[in-house]
Motif scaffolding. Structure first.
Motif, short mmCIF file in Angstrom:
data_model
loop_
_atom_site.label_atom_id
_atom_site.label_comp_id
_atom_site.label_asym_id
_atom_site.label_seq_id
_atom_site.Cartn_x
_atom_site.Cartn_y
_atom_site.Cartn_z
N ALA A 29 0.84 -1.19 0.00
CA ALA A 29 0.00 0.00 0.00
C ALA A 29 0.88 1.24 0.00
O ALA A 29 2.08 1.17 0.27
N ALA A 30 0.27 2.36 -0.26
CA ALA A 30 0.98 3.62 -0.20
C ALA A 30 1.43 3.88 1.24
O ALA A 30 0.77 3.48 2.19
N LYS A 31 2.53 4.55 1.37
CA LYS A 31 3.10 4.81 2.70
C LYS A 31 2.11 5.55 3.60
O LYS A 31 2.01 5.27 4.79
N ASP A 33 -1.01 5.23 3.72
CA ASP A 33 -2.11 4.36 4.14
C ASP A 33 -1.67 3.26 5.11
O ASP A 33 -2.52 2.53 5.63
N ALA A 34 -0.38 3.12 5.34
CA ALA A 34 0.14 2.02 6.16
C ALA A 34 -0.45 2.05 7.57
O ALA A 34 -0.86 1.01 8.11
N GLY A 35 -0.49 3.19 8.19
CA GLY A 35 -1.04 3.30 9.54
C GLY A 35 -2.51 2.93 9.60
O GLY A 35 -2.96 2.25 10.54
N LEU A 36 -3.25 3.36 8.61
CA LEU A 36 -4.68 3.03 8.55
C LEU A 36 -4.88 1.52 8.40
O LEU A 36 -5.73 0.93 9.08
N ILE A 37 -4.11 0.89 7.54
CA ILE A 37 -4.24 -0.55 7.33
C ILE A 37 -3.86 -1.31 8.59
O ILE A 37 -4.51 -2.29 8.96
N ARG A 38 -2.82 -0.87 9.28
CA ARG A 38 -2.43 -1.51 10.54
C ARG A 38 -3.54 -1.37 11.58
O ARG A 38 -3.83 -2.30 12.31
N ALA A 39 -4.14 -0.19 11.65
CA ALA A 39 -5.23 0.03 12.61
C ALA A 39 -6.44 -0.85 12.27
O ALA A 39 -7.08 -1.40 13.17
N LEU A 40 -6.75 -0.99 10.98
CA LEU A 40 -7.84 -1.86 10.57
C LEU A 40 -7.56 -3.31 10.97
O LEU A 40 -8.42 -3.99 11.53
#
Length: 100
Positions: A29-31, A33-40
């Motif tokens: 994923a784009a850098k 979006d990484a935090g969002l994906i980890r939180a999900l």
């Protein structure tokens, strides 16, 4: 190369995770979006009460239950203007000759 103890630890960790019903998923994923994906992933994995509402929200946002196949889209009552320009792309290799 991993040592024997590292391989054993990895195998044990994955076996325990599988017993809990977890699978490993890798995404690119784009850098930003990484935090969002980890939180999900954390919410879906560790917070069952919030995970249910998150799943339903994501499912409704990403899936359209009315549209199941391409025929449902192209065979619909949409006007021709919606599909304008979609099929106007030229063939890359040209037409093949068919002897009827």
């Amino acid at each position: 190369m991993a040592t024997k103890s590292q391989r054993r630890a990895t195998r044990t960790h994955r076996r325990r995770a599988a017993a809990r019903g977890l699978v490993r998923v890798e995404v690119q994923a784009a850098k930003k979006d990484a935090g969002l994906i980890r939180a999900l992933a954390e919410t879906l994995r560790d917070k069952p009460e919030r995970a249910a509402s998150l799943r339903s929200t994501l499912a409704s946002a990403l899936q359209s239950p009315d549209v199941k196949t391409a025929f449902d889209i192209f065979g619909s009552e949409l006007s021709d203007e919606v599909f304008e320009g979609v099929f106007d792309q030229p063939r890359r290799d040209g037409w093949r000759k068919v002897d009827l």
